[in-house]
Design an enzyme around this catalytic site. Structure first.
Site, PDB file in Angstrom:
ATOM      1  N   ASP A  61       0.823  -1.214   0.000  1.00  0.00           N
ATOM      2  CA  ASP A  61       0.000   0.000   0.000  1.00  0.00           C
ATOM      3  C   ASP A  61       0.856   1.262   0.000  1.00  0.00           C
ATOM      4  O   ASP A  61       0.677   2.152  -0.809  1.00  0.00           O
ATOM      5  CB  ASP A  61      -0.985  -0.005   1.186  1.00  0.00           C
ATOM      6  CG  ASP A  61      -0.316  -0.312   2.529  1.00  0.00           C
ATOM      7  OD1 ASP A  61       0.927  -0.454   2.569  1.00  0.00           O
ATOM      8  OD2 ASP A  61      -1.032  -0.409   3.543  1.00  0.00           O
TER       9      ASP A  61
ATOM     10  N   ASP B  56       7.080   3.842   3.542  1.00  0.00           N
ATOM     11  CA  ASP B  56       7.315   4.952   4.461  1.00  0.00           C
ATOM     12  C   ASP B  56       8.817   4.986   4.778  1.00  0.00           C
ATOM     13  O   ASP B  56       9.595   5.490   3.977  1.00  0.00           O
ATOM     14  CB  ASP B  56       6.434   4.679   5.693  1.00  0.00           C
ATOM     15  CG  ASP B  56       6.375   5.823   6.668  1.00  0.00           C
ATOM     16  OD1 ASP B  56       6.447   6.969   6.245  1.00  0.00           O
ATOM     17  OD2 ASP B  56       6.244   5.563   7.882  1.00  0.00           O
TER      18      ASP B  56
ATOM     19  N   PHE C 241      -0.102  11.436   7.671  1.00  0.00           N
ATOM     20  CA  PHE C 241      -0.707  10.134   7.968  1.00  0.00           C
ATOM     21  C   PHE C 241      -1.996   9.983   7.167  1.00  0.00           C
ATOM     22  O   PHE C 241      -2.933  10.763   7.335  1.00  0.00           O
ATOM     23  CB  PHE C 241      -0.978   9.988   9.463  1.00  0.00           C
ATOM     24  CG  PHE C 241      -1.428   8.606   9.820  1.00  0.00           C
ATOM     25  CD1 PHE C 241      -0.518   7.565   9.897  1.00  0.00           C
ATOM     26  CD2 PHE C 241      -2.773   8.324  10.022  1.00  0.00           C
ATOM     27  CE1 PHE C 241      -0.933   6.276  10.183  1.00  0.00           C
ATOM     28  CE2 PHE C 241      -3.198   7.036  10.314  1.00  0.00           C
ATOM     29  CZ  PHE C 241      -2.270   6.011  10.387  1.00  0.00           C
TER      30      PHE C 241
ATOM     31  N   ARG D 252     -10.493   1.590   6.164  1.00  0.00           N
ATOM     32  CA  ARG D 252      -9.910   0.888   5.015  1.00  0.00           C
ATOM     33  C   ARG D 252     -10.818   0.941   3.792  1.00  0.00           C
ATOM     34  O   ARG D 252     -10.359   0.843   2.671  1.00  0.00           O
ATOM     35  CB  ARG D 252      -9.656  -0.589   5.356  1.00  0.00           C
ATOM     36  CG  ARG D 252      -8.553  -0.832   6.358  1.00  0.00           C
ATOM     37  CD  ARG D 252      -8.162  -2.301   6.319  1.00  0.00           C
ATOM     38  NE  ARG D 252      -7.456  -2.737   7.511  1.00  0.00           N
ATOM     39  CZ  ARG D 252      -6.137  -2.678   7.668  1.00  0.00           C
ATOM     40  NH1 ARG D 252      -5.379  -2.173   6.721  1.00  0.00           N
ATOM     41  NH2 ARG D 252      -5.567  -3.116   8.761  1.00  0.00           N
TER      42      ARG D 252
END
Ligand code: 5GP
Length: 272
Positions: free
Chosen positions: A100, A103, A152, A165
């Site tokens: 997904d 980071d 975020f 989600r």
């Protein structure tokens, strides 16, 4: 209140995502023309992206999943471990890891090393989102959907505390909603990590010190972390440690019961 009300800003719209997924699908189909591709989805965040992406591939694909857990998400102790392995033997196969978001890069670098050792014919990575500013471990991401700033985000598979989600877009969560919960869940994860001996007391204490210094923690969490540091004592000193009572009380403050399992004492041969 709807989920949408918790979103400060939509970063990538549903239309932008769908157009990008179609474009990635075309590129990947061209690059692997004539081959069969094994898609490996990272649980759980990648499943929405993966299920859209695979329907945009016109080559034969196989599917498997892998689960990795980390002490990441603003907590930075960096330990990553495998919690659910593949069922497929990847030796000799063309493998595409679908993620997904990248980071710090710790999760993917660990995963790539783990998978490389199993000798696939080829191994590439496709991530919907990338936060290049946050990178700590250099890794090559072969297919990237969108580069995004250091914020975020939730939606399109990405969660906050398992929620959001199912939003069809990628959005930035309103900050007040996640700050406290994120720190609270990090405290719990680190305490459990210490009790399960995945983290040393030194690592726990270092993490607590950094968290207090670098984050705007709530009064309750600040008191908890200071109590933990006070109970642990001075690193390097003779009484550096936590007693069973300390652990039970600390876990109690987090609303958790401490369960202690002891093994029966087996006397060494000839002893006693
Ligand atoms: P890395 O190991 O690259 O630091 O972290 C990758 C993992 O951290 C992702 O798989 C994802 O679970 C989580 N993560 C990183 N940034 C975000 C974010 O902005 N939102 C959400 N929901 N998860 C994130």
């Amino acid at each position: 209140m709807t989920m949408q009300d918790d979103i400060a800003e939509i970063l990538v719209s549903e239309e932008q995502i769908q157009a990008k997924v179609a474009e990635l699908g075309r590129r990947i189909s061209e690059d692997y023309a004539g081959e069969e591709l094994l898609l490996i989805g990272l649980l759980r965040g990648a499943i929405v992206f993966l299920s859209d992406l695979m329907r945009n591939l016109d080559i034969p694909v196989r599917l498997d999943f892998i689960g990795i857990s980390s002490y990441g998400a603003g907590t930075e102790s960096g330990a990553v471990r495998l919690v659910m392995d593949l069922e497929t033997d990847i030796a000799g196969r063309h493998v595409l890891v679908v993620e997904d978001i990248v980071d710090t890069g710790k999760t993917l670098s660990y995963l790539i090393e783990t998978l490389k050792a199993r000798q696939p014919a080829s191994l590439r990575v496709c991530a919907l989102l990338d936060k290049p500013e946050r990178r700590q471990v250099p890794i090559v991401v072969d297919y990237v959907g969108f580069e995004i700033p250091d914020k975020f985000v939730v939606g399109y598979g990405l969660d906050f505390a398992e929620g959001y989600r199912n939003l069809p877009f990628v959005g930035v969560l309103k900050e007040h909603l996640y700050r406290e919960v994120l720190i609270r869940s990090a405290i719990l994860r680190h305490m459990n990590g210490y009790l399960e001996r995945e983290l040393s007391l030194q690592e726990l204490v270092d993490w607590a010190t950094t968290t207090l210094a670098e984050n705007d923690v709530s009064a309750e969490d600040e008191a908890f972390l200071q109590d933990l540091l006070a109970r642990a004592g001075e690193p390097g000193s003779a009484d550096f440690g936590l007693t069973l009572e300390d652990c039970a009380e600390l876990m109690g403050r987090l609303g958790q019961e401490l369960r202690v399992r002891t093994r029966p004492l087996v006397r060494a041969e000839g002893a006693g």
